[in-house]
Design an enzyme around this catalytic site. Structure first.
Site, short mmCIF file in Angstrom:
data_model
loop_
_atom_site.label_atom_id
_atom_site.label_comp_id
_atom_site.label_asym_id
_atom_site.label_seq_id
_atom_site.Cartn_x
_atom_site.Cartn_y
_atom_site.Cartn_z
N GLY A 41 0.78 -1.25 0.00
CA GLY A 41 0.00 0.00 0.00
C GLY A 41 0.80 1.28 0.00
O GLY A 41 0.33 2.31 -0.49
N ASP A 101 -4.33 2.10 11.41
CA ASP A 101 -5.74 1.77 11.62
C ASP A 101 -5.89 1.26 13.06
O ASP A 101 -6.01 2.04 13.99
CB ASP A 101 -6.13 0.73 10.56
CG ASP A 101 -7.60 0.40 10.53
OD1 ASP A 101 -8.36 1.01 11.28
OD2 ASP A 101 -8.00 -0.48 9.75
N PHE A 150 -13.24 2.86 4.94
CA PHE A 150 -12.22 2.17 4.16
C PHE A 150 -11.85 3.03 2.96
O PHE A 150 -12.72 3.49 2.23
CB PHE A 150 -12.71 0.79 3.70
CG PHE A 150 -11.58 -0.09 3.27
CD1 PHE A 150 -10.84 -0.80 4.20
CD2 PHE A 150 -11.23 -0.18 1.93
CE1 PHE A 150 -9.76 -1.59 3.80
CE2 PHE A 150 -10.16 -0.97 1.52
CZ PHE A 150 -9.43 -1.67 2.46
N ARG A 163 -5.37 0.80 -6.83
CA ARG A 163 -4.08 1.31 -6.38
C ARG A 163 -3.52 2.44 -7.25
O ARG A 163 -2.82 3.31 -6.76
CB ARG A 163 -3.02 0.20 -6.40
CG ARG A 163 -3.12 -0.78 -5.28
CD ARG A 163 -1.82 -1.55 -5.16
NE ARG A 163 -1.97 -2.83 -4.49
CZ ARG A 163 -2.05 -2.99 -3.18
NH1 ARG A 163 -2.01 -1.94 -2.40
NH2 ARG A 163 -2.17 -4.18 -2.65
P1 XMP Z 1 -3.58 -1.81 11.30
O1 XMP Z 1 -4.99 -2.14 11.67
O2 XMP Z 1 -2.66 -2.93 11.66
O3 XMP Z 1 -3.67 -1.74 9.74
O4 XMP Z 1 -3.15 -0.48 11.84
C1 XMP Z 1 -2.74 -1.15 8.95
C2 XMP Z 1 -2.74 -1.80 7.59
O5 XMP Z 1 -4.07 -2.17 7.20
C3 XMP Z 1 -4.33 -1.80 5.89
N1 XMP Z 1 -5.50 -0.90 5.90
C4 XMP Z 1 -6.09 -0.40 4.82
N2 XMP Z 1 -5.81 -0.54 3.50
N3 XMP Z 1 -7.61 0.91 2.98
C5 XMP Z 1 -6.59 0.11 2.58
O6 XMP Z 1 -6.35 -0.02 1.39
C6 XMP Z 1 -7.95 1.11 4.27
O7 XMP Z 1 -8.87 1.86 4.59
C7 XMP Z 1 -7.14 0.41 5.24
N4 XMP Z 1 -7.18 0.37 6.60
C8 XMP Z 1 -6.14 -0.44 6.96
C9 XMP Z 1 -3.10 -1.14 5.38
O8 XMP Z 1 -2.42 -2.08 4.59
C10 XMP Z 1 -2.27 -0.81 6.56
O9 XMP Z 1 -0.90 -1.03 6.33
#
Ligand code: XMP
Length: 175
Positions: A41, A101, A150, A163
């Protein structure tokens, strides 16, 4: 099924302005020698942000971390790869990810990079979601802060799609 928001959440212009501000702030506050980007990402963000650090000594590497599979819900299981390739002994690392997140990914990655011998690890994310933190982790440098939702585009995906879009959009469930 999902549909994109009618308007971008952040336009390409707004993103470039934020990336410039972030780059300037990081350059003022942290002398680092190694960038570690988190695939997939953050690949667009890393390539834009790193051009605000003209120091010729900065090395750029990537690791891969995934917990989402093909959905918009995290599986909770973090898979990390490409770590073995890194030589981080005594390095000052800027860890760059797209989104903070729940906080689990970055918290875990910082620990792993320190276990690999990094002297210091500070993190930078383009976006944080305020509503969803599950662990006590704060990124050192944050671009946009949103409540929840999201998001896709500018490197961010849903099942590998969206992407390459230059703006960031919110993805909504059609049901
Ligand atoms: P955490 O929950 O571990 O998540 O903080 C971080 C990773 O989760 C993915 N992520 C997203 N990817 N849209 C995305 O394309 C989103 O809204 C989203 N929320 C979390 C992302 O890969 C990040 O590194």
């Amino acid at each position: 099924m999902y549909k994109m928001s009618l308007m971008p959440l952040f336009t390409a212009e707004a993103i470039q302005e934020m990336v410039q501000l972030l780059g300037e702030k990081i350059a003022r506050n942290y002398k680092f020698d190694t960038i570690v980007g988190v695939l997939t990402g953050s690949f667009v963000f890393v390539s834009d942000l790193c051009r605000h650090f003209p120091n010729k000594d900065i090395k750029v590497s990537f690791i891969r971390a995934s917990s989402y599979g093909d959905s918009t819900e995290s599986s909770g299981q973090l898979k990390v790869s490409l770590l073995d390739e890194l030589d981080l002994k005594g390095k000052k690392v800027l860890l760059i990810d797209d989104i903070l997140d729940t906080g689990r990914t970055l918290q875990k990655l910082v620990d792993l990079l320190k276990e690999k011998g990094a002297d210091e690890v500070r993190s930078c994310v383009l976006l944080e979601k305020r509503a969803r933190r599950e662990v006590d982790y704060k990124a050192d440098f944050v671009g946009f802060s949103i409540e929840d939702g999201f998001v896709v585009g500018y490197g961010l995906d849903c099942a590998g799609e969206y992407r390459t879009m230059p703006d960031i959009w919110t993805l909504e469930s059609e049901n």
